[in-house]
Design a protein around this motif. Structure first.
Motif, PDB file in Angstrom:
ATOM      1  N   THR A 256       0.749  -1.031   0.025  1.00  0.00           N
ATOM      2  CA  THR A 256      -0.137  -0.004  -0.118  1.00  0.00           C
ATOM      3  C   THR A 256       0.953   1.262   0.254  1.00  0.00           C
ATOM      4  O   THR A 256       1.965   1.211   0.773  1.00  0.00           O
ATOM      5  N   ILE A 257       0.573   2.178  -0.933  1.00  0.00           N
ATOM      6  CA  ILE A 257       1.571   3.328  -1.217  1.00  0.00           C
ATOM      7  C   ILE A 257       0.608   4.488  -0.702  1.00  0.00           C
ATOM      8  O   ILE A 257      -0.754   4.449  -0.821  1.00  0.00           O
ATOM      9  N   HIS A 258       1.367   5.609  -0.421  1.00  0.00           N
ATOM     10  CA  HIS A 258       0.884   6.954  -0.403  1.00  0.00           C
ATOM     11  C   HIS A 258       1.827   8.170  -0.554  1.00  0.00           C
ATOM     12  O   HIS A 258       2.669   7.533  -0.699  1.00  0.00           O
ATOM     13  N   VAL A 259       1.382   8.990  -1.024  1.00  0.00           N
ATOM     14  CA  VAL A 259       2.328  10.220  -1.467  1.00  0.00           C
ATOM     15  C   VAL A 259       2.467  11.290  -0.484  1.00  0.00           C
ATOM     16  O   VAL A 259       1.467  11.875   0.266  1.00  0.00           O
ATOM     17  N   GLU A 260       3.531  11.767  -0.151  1.00  0.00           N
ATOM     18  CA  GLU A 260       3.818  12.840   0.761  1.00  0.00           C
ATOM     19  C   GLU A 260       4.713  13.820  -0.113  1.00  0.00           C
ATOM     20  O   GLU A 260       5.487  13.703  -0.611  1.00  0.00           O
ATOM     21  N   CYS A 261       3.924  14.995  -0.111  1.00  0.00           N
ATOM     22  CA  CYS A 261       4.214  16.018  -0.759  1.00  0.00           C
ATOM     23  C   CYS A 261       4.895  17.330  -0.152  1.00  0.00           C
ATOM     24  O   CYS A 261       4.612  17.741   0.733  1.00  0.00           O
TER      25      CYS A 261
ATOM     26  N   ALA B  73       6.979  20.481  -6.794  1.00  0.00           N
ATOM     27  CA  ALA B  73       6.777  19.967  -5.319  1.00  0.00           C
ATOM     28  C   ALA B  73       7.546  18.591  -5.604  1.00  0.00           C
ATOM     29  O   ALA B  73       7.641  17.849  -6.498  1.00  0.00           O
ATOM     30  N   LEU B  74       8.227  18.134  -4.336  1.00  0.00           N
ATOM     31  CA  LEU B  74       8.807  17.001  -4.117  1.00  0.00           C
ATOM     32  C   LEU B  74       7.818  15.897  -3.669  1.00  0.00           C
ATOM     33  O   LEU B  74       7.139  16.160  -2.624  1.00  0.00           O
ATOM     34  N   ASN B  75       7.664  14.528  -4.254  1.00  0.00           N
ATOM     35  CA  ASN B  75       6.651  13.871  -4.050  1.00  0.00           C
ATOM     36  C   ASN B  75       7.454  12.445  -3.545  1.00  0.00           C
ATOM     37  O   ASN B  75       8.066  12.144  -4.483  1.00  0.00           O
ATOM     38  N   ASP B  76       7.278  12.168  -2.213  1.00  0.00           N
ATOM     39  CA  ASP B  76       7.850  10.695  -1.728  1.00  0.00           C
ATOM     40  C   ASP B  76       6.494   9.777  -1.896  1.00  0.00           C
ATOM     41  O   ASP B  76       5.772   9.937  -1.233  1.00  0.00           O
ATOM     42  N   VAL B  77       7.011   8.613  -2.310  1.00  0.00           N
ATOM     43  CA  VAL B  77       5.992   7.674  -2.369  1.00  0.00           C
ATOM     44  C   VAL B  77       6.626   6.833  -1.444  1.00  0.00           C
ATOM     45  O   VAL B  77       7.635   6.110  -1.344  1.00  0.00           O
ATOM     46  N   ILE B  78       5.570   6.461  -0.488  1.00  0.00           N
ATOM     47  CA  ILE B  78       5.872   5.698   0.989  1.00  0.00           C
ATOM     48  C   ILE B  78       5.226   4.479   0.831  1.00  0.00           C
ATOM     49  O   ILE B  78       3.890   4.489   0.526  1.00  0.00           O
ATOM     50  N   ASN B  79       5.733   3.254   1.305  1.00  0.00           N
ATOM     51  CA  ASN B  79       4.906   1.954   1.435  1.00  0.00           C
ATOM     52  C   ASN B  79       4.396   1.773   2.882  1.00  0.00           C
ATOM     53  O   ASN B  79       4.654   2.596   3.646  1.00  0.00           O
ATOM     54  N   GLN B  80       3.747   0.948   2.931  1.00  0.00           N
ATOM     55  CA  GLN B  80       2.975   0.626   4.252  1.00  0.00           C
ATOM     56  C   GLN B  80       4.128   0.143   5.396  1.00  0.00           C
ATOM     57  O   GLN B  80       3.804   0.566   6.555  1.00  0.00           O
ATOM     58  N   LYS B  81       5.222   0.157   5.074  1.00  0.00           N
ATOM     59  CA  LYS B  81       6.254  -0.207   6.251  1.00  0.00           C
ATOM     60  C   LYS B  81       6.937   1.416   6.656  1.00  0.00           C
ATOM     61  O   LYS B  81       7.850   1.437   7.337  1.00  0.00           O
TER      62      LYS B  81
ATOM     63  N   GLU C 206       8.830   3.078   3.898  1.00  0.00           N
ATOM     64  CA  GLU C 206       9.986   3.088   3.378  1.00  0.00           C
ATOM     65  C   GLU C 206       9.678   3.846   2.092  1.00  0.00           C
ATOM     66  O   GLU C 206       8.567   3.725   1.526  1.00  0.00           O
ATOM     67  N   LEU C 207      10.543   4.863   1.791  1.00  0.00           N
ATOM     68  CA  LEU C 207      10.546   5.411   0.457  1.00  0.00           C
ATOM     69  C   LEU C 207      10.928   4.418  -0.704  1.00  0.00           C
ATOM     70  O   LEU C 207      11.779   4.092  -0.820  1.00  0.00           O
ATOM     71  N   VAL C 208       9.719   4.523  -1.668  1.00  0.00           N
ATOM     72  CA  VAL C 208       9.948   3.563  -2.618  1.00  0.00           C
ATOM     73  C   VAL C 208      10.129   4.025  -4.099  1.00  0.00           C
ATOM     74  O   VAL C 208      10.769   3.692  -4.985  1.00  0.00           O
ATOM     75  N   LEU C 209       9.813   5.533  -4.246  1.00  0.00           N
ATOM     76  CA  LEU C 209       9.953   6.138  -5.445  1.00  0.00           C
ATOM     77  C   LEU C 209       9.926   7.673  -4.968  1.00  0.00           C
ATOM     78  O   LEU C 209       9.311   8.131  -3.987  1.00  0.00           O
ATOM     79  N   GLN C 210      10.713   8.514  -5.604  1.00  0.00           N
ATOM     80  CA  GLN C 210      10.671   9.795  -5.357  1.00  0.00           C
ATOM     81  C   GLN C 210      10.777  10.713  -6.629  1.00  0.00           C
ATOM     82  O   GLN C 210      11.621  10.557  -7.488  1.00  0.00           O
ATOM     83  N   TYR C 211       9.945  11.811  -6.788  1.00  0.00           N
ATOM     84  CA  TYR C 211       9.857  12.420  -7.820  1.00  0.00           C
ATOM     85  C   TYR C 211       9.750  14.057  -7.874  1.00  0.00           C
ATOM     86  O   TYR C 211       8.776  14.303  -6.802  1.00  0.00           O
ATOM     87  N   THR C 212      10.225  14.915  -8.617  1.00  0.00           N
ATOM     88  CA  THR C 212       9.904  16.324  -8.271  1.00  0.00           C
ATOM     89  C   THR C 212       9.072  16.665  -9.786  1.00  0.00           C
ATOM     90  O   THR C 212       9.402  16.284 -10.685  1.00  0.00           O
ATOM     91  N   ALA C 213       7.800  17.158  -9.261  1.00  0.00           N
ATOM     92  CA  ALA C 213       7.004  17.429 -10.488  1.00  0.00           C
ATOM     93  C   ALA C 213       6.615  19.058 -10.520  1.00  0.00           C
ATOM     94  O   ALA C 213       6.543  19.711  -9.674  1.00  0.00           O
ATOM     95  N   LYS C 214       6.582  19.452 -12.100  1.00  0.00           N
ATOM     96  CA  LYS C 214       6.200  20.790 -12.056  1.00  0.00           C
ATOM     97  C   LYS C 214       4.790  20.915 -12.660  1.00  0.00           C
ATOM     98  O   LYS C 214       4.595  20.196 -13.865  1.00  0.00           O
ATOM     99  N   ARG C 215       3.879  21.660 -11.969  1.00  0.00           N
ATOM    100  CA  ARG C 215       2.556  21.809 -12.651  1.00  0.00           C
ATOM    101  C   ARG C 215       2.170  23.402 -12.902  1.00  0.00           C
ATOM    102  O   ARG C 215       2.573  24.329 -12.254  1.00  0.00           O
TER     103      ARG C 215
END
Length: 169
Positions: free
Chosen positions: A112-117, A135-143, A145-154
């Motif tokens: 299970t993932i969620h995003v911390e922005c 924004a820096l987006n950290d994708v975090i799993n249920q443990k 743990e940081l599983v994916l990180q990306y900076t997005a411009k919108r």
């Protein structure tokens, strides 16, 4: 970006955030989403990512260095964007302008993932009815743990996101 305790203390967002709400340093998190076997199967079939890492359970069990039903990084990123779209871009998002992405850990069926922005920059455009946010987006799993990180411009709308609902704008 944060510990599990700090993560749980972050604001959970719902309806779109207008430009004025994208203040530098603002942090928030999305709701979670569990990645299923069906999600992986559908994603790899739709995208053509028919690699044995994603399609052959016998290979994963007996030959792969990574054990478990692996989710493609593209799927994890897509789900992260979906979590953000449904929570902070409703009625305010205008354009995705680019990103830098790094996969940090594998994600598996059942995770299970969620995003911390974290908002890193925000500026109005010359039109003044919209702004550019990064924004820096950290994708975090249920443990935690940081599983994916990306900076997005919108590009996002400025002003009240509900102002045009019900109108023909």
């Amino acid at each position: 970006m944060s510990t599990a305790d700090e993560s749980n203390a972050l604001e959970t967002v719902g309806l779109g955030i207008p430009f004025e709400g994208w203040t530098v340093g603002r942090r928030f998190r999305t709701i979670g989403r569990t990645i299923t076997e069906a999600d992986i199967t559908n994603f790899v079939c739709v995208t053509g990512m028919l690699e044995v890492l994603f399609t052959n359970l016998d290979y994963l069990e007996h030959h792969s260095l990574i054990k478990g039903r692996l989710a493609p990084g593209g799927l994890v990123y897509s789900f992260a964007e979906g979590l953000l779209m449904q929570s902070v871009m409703q009625h305010t998002g205008l354009a995705f302008l680019g990103m830098e992405l790094e996969v940090k850990r594998p994600v598996f069926a059942g995770d299970t993932i969620h995003v911390e922005c974290l908002v890193q920059s925000a500026r109005l455009t010359s039109r003044q009815d919209r702004g550019i946010v990064s924004a820096l987006n950290d994708v975090i799993n249920q443990k935690g743990e940081l599983v994916l990180q990306y900076t997005a411009k919108r590009m996002v709308k400025a002003g009240d996101p509900m102002a045009s609902i019900g109108s023909n704008k």
